[in-house]
Motif scaffolding. Sequence first.
Motif, mmCIF file in Angstrom:
data_model
loop_
_atom_site.group_PDB
_atom_site.id
_atom_site.type_symbol
_atom_site.label_atom_id
_atom_site.label_comp_id
_atom_site.label_asym_id
_atom_site.label_seq_id
_atom_site.Cartn_x
_atom_site.Cartn_y
_atom_site.Cartn_z
ATOM 1 N N MET A 1 0.843 -1.190 0.000
ATOM 2 C CA MET A 1 0.000 0.000 0.000
ATOM 3 C C MET A 1 0.882 1.246 0.000
ATOM 4 O O MET A 1 1.946 1.272 0.598
ATOM 5 N N SER A 2 0.429 2.304 -0.692
ATOM 6 C CA SER A 2 1.215 3.524 -0.773
ATOM 7 C C SER A 2 1.050 4.358 0.489
ATOM 8 O O SER A 2 0.063 4.251 1.215
ATOM 9 N N VAL A 3 2.048 5.198 0.750
ATOM 10 C CA VAL A 3 2.005 6.143 1.862
ATOM 11 C C VAL A 3 1.248 7.375 1.388
ATOM 12 O O VAL A 3 1.616 8.000 0.394
ATOM 13 N N ARG A 4 0.198 7.741 2.092
ATOM 14 C CA ARG A 4 -0.639 8.883 1.719
ATOM 15 C C ARG A 4 -0.110 10.139 2.405
ATOM 16 O O ARG A 4 0.053 10.151 3.623
ATOM 17 N N VAL A 5 0.124 11.187 1.618
ATOM 18 C CA VAL A 5 0.771 12.397 2.132
ATOM 19 C C VAL A 5 -0.057 13.641 1.820
ATOM 20 O O VAL A 5 -0.629 13.758 0.736
ATOM 21 N N ARG B 1 5.100 23.555 -2.460
ATOM 22 C CA ARG B 1 4.218 22.391 -2.556
ATOM 23 C C ARG B 1 4.379 21.692 -3.903
ATOM 24 O O ARG B 1 4.414 20.458 -3.972
ATOM 25 N N THR B 2 4.483 22.470 -4.964
ATOM 26 C CA THR B 2 4.642 21.895 -6.300
ATOM 27 C C THR B 2 5.940 21.105 -6.400
ATOM 28 O O THR B 2 5.964 19.998 -6.956
ATOM 29 N N GLY B 3 7.013 21.671 -5.856
ATOM 30 C CA GLY B 3 8.299 20.981 -5.893
ATOM 31 C C GLY B 3 8.262 19.663 -5.152
ATOM 32 O O GLY B 3 8.753 18.637 -5.652
ATOM 33 N N PHE B 4 7.661 19.667 -3.964
ATOM 34 C CA PHE B 4 7.557 18.428 -3.180
ATOM 35 C C PHE B 4 6.688 17.404 -3.891
ATOM 36 O O PHE B 4 6.978 16.213 -3.900
ATOM 37 N N ARG B 5 5.591 17.870 -4.494
ATOM 38 C CA ARG B 5 4.698 16.948 -5.199
ATOM 39 C C ARG B 5 5.429 16.283 -6.362
ATOM 40 O O ARG B 5 5.294 15.070 -6.587
ATOM 41 N N LEU B 6 6.193 17.054 -7.116
ATOM 42 C CA LEU B 6 6.921 16.502 -8.256
ATOM 43 C C LEU B 6 7.888 15.408 -7.809
ATOM 44 O O LEU B 6 8.023 14.373 -8.468
ATOM 45 N N VAL B 7 8.554 15.651 -6.672
ATOM 46 C CA VAL B 7 9.500 14.660 -6.156
ATOM 47 C C VAL B 7 8.768 13.403 -5.707
ATOM 48 O O VAL B 7 9.136 12.275 -6.071
ATOM 49 N N LEU B 8 7.717 13.575 -4.921
ATOM 50 C CA LEU B 8 7.019 12.422 -4.353
ATOM 51 C C LEU B 8 6.242 11.640 -5.405
ATOM 52 O O LEU B 8 6.090 10.416 -5.294
ATOM 53 N N ASP B 9 5.747 12.326 -6.421
ATOM 54 C CA ASP B 9 4.996 11.635 -7.473
ATOM 55 C C ASP B 9 5.872 10.707 -8.312
ATOM 56 O O ASP B 9 5.351 9.855 -9.040
ATOM 57 N N GLU B 10 7.180 10.895 -8.218
ATOM 58 C CA GLU B 10 8.100 10.045 -8.976
ATOM 59 C C GLU B 10 8.290 8.672 -8.331
ATOM 60 O O GLU B 10 8.832 7.760 -8.934
ATOM 61 N N THR B 11 7.868 8.542 -7.082
ATOM 62 C CA THR B 11 8.012 7.267 -6.382
ATOM 63 C C THR B 11 6.827 6.368 -6.716
ATOM 64 O O THR B 11 5.784 6.826 -7.192
ATOM 65 N N GLY B 12 6.982 5.102 -6.460
ATOM 66 C CA GLY B 12 5.877 4.196 -6.710
ATOM 67 C C GLY B 12 5.085 3.861 -5.470
ATOM 68 O O GLY B 12 4.062 3.173 -5.546
ATOM 69 N N ASP B 13 5.554 4.364 -4.309
ATOM 70 C CA ASP B 13 4.909 3.975 -3.054
ATOM 71 C C ASP B 13 4.446 5.158 -2.211
ATOM 72 O O ASP B 13 4.050 4.988 -1.056
ATOM 73 N N ILE B 14 4.493 6.372 -2.756
ATOM 74 C CA ILE B 14 4.043 7.559 -2.033
ATOM 75 C C ILE B 14 3.038 8.303 -2.901
ATOM 76 O O ILE B 14 3.294 8.572 -4.076
ATOM 77 N N GLU B 15 1.899 8.652 -2.321
ATOM 78 C CA GLU B 15 0.840 9.333 -3.058
ATOM 79 C C GLU B 15 0.460 10.627 -2.342
ATOM 80 O O GLU B 15 0.102 10.612 -1.160
ATOM 81 N N VAL B 16 0.564 11.764 -3.027
ATOM 82 C CA VAL B 16 0.113 13.041 -2.472
ATOM 83 C C VAL B 16 -1.399 13.115 -2.642
ATOM 84 O O VAL B 16 -1.905 13.153 -3.771
ATOM 85 N N VAL B 17 -2.121 13.129 -1.531
ATOM 86 C CA VAL B 17 -3.585 13.069 -1.583
ATOM 87 C C VAL B 17 -4.240 14.413 -1.305
ATOM 88 O O VAL B 17 -5.464 14.539 -1.374
#
Length: 217
Positions: free
Chosen positions: A1-5, A15-31
């Motif tokens: 299951m992904s980590v919801r952030v 916020r945009t910069g952090f989202r771009l970084v986290l969206d590149e992972t397969g296990d972290i989802e910015v919700v």
Amino acid sequence: MSVRVVLVDDQTLVRTGFRLVLDETGDIEVVGEAADGAQALAVVALTRPDVVLMDVRMPGLDGIEATRRIRGGPHPARVIILTTFDLDEYVLAGLRAGASGFLLKDALAADLISAVRVVAAGESVAAPSVTRRLIAHYLGSAPPRADADRRLDALTGREREVLTLVTRGLSNPEIAVALVLSESTVKTHLGRILAKLGLRDRVQAVILGYECGLAER
């Protein structure tokens, strides 16, 4: 299951910069995202994330009070404080409010991803020595609190030794060497210390240790 952030910062670019970084992972989802503390409370209630990346200096309801309310609410997501400087009185206030650690806003992408994963797994973010330096800077000159010291009566002698070394900034491997214990035994002692004293994590243990004067013993 992904980590919801959930990302909380009054600067859209951050916020945009952090989202771009986290969206590149397969296990972290910015919700979700929020621009201030009040919005953060609403977004957290709606999305029920695992981790909140929380700026502290925001208009209206600041990140410290938002952290306190999130941690004390029905869905206590773990919080990472976002800061510009590692020695910042707001960071200590955030840690007292229940945050699991702090992260510099200019942290490397790998450090951001690691911090989210570590906190989601129930650990704290920030090297022990850095946490100790931060807390020492703001609590070092304060006299020990007698009421805090009485809380240590619940600990065994060995647990007090472990808490003392944690307060002084030693990592688990370093404590194991100092006390001639296995690292797993140190982790067991630390878990019992947190449970007995009603602490959330290592950061709060260091704060209590300073309030009890353990850093100077």
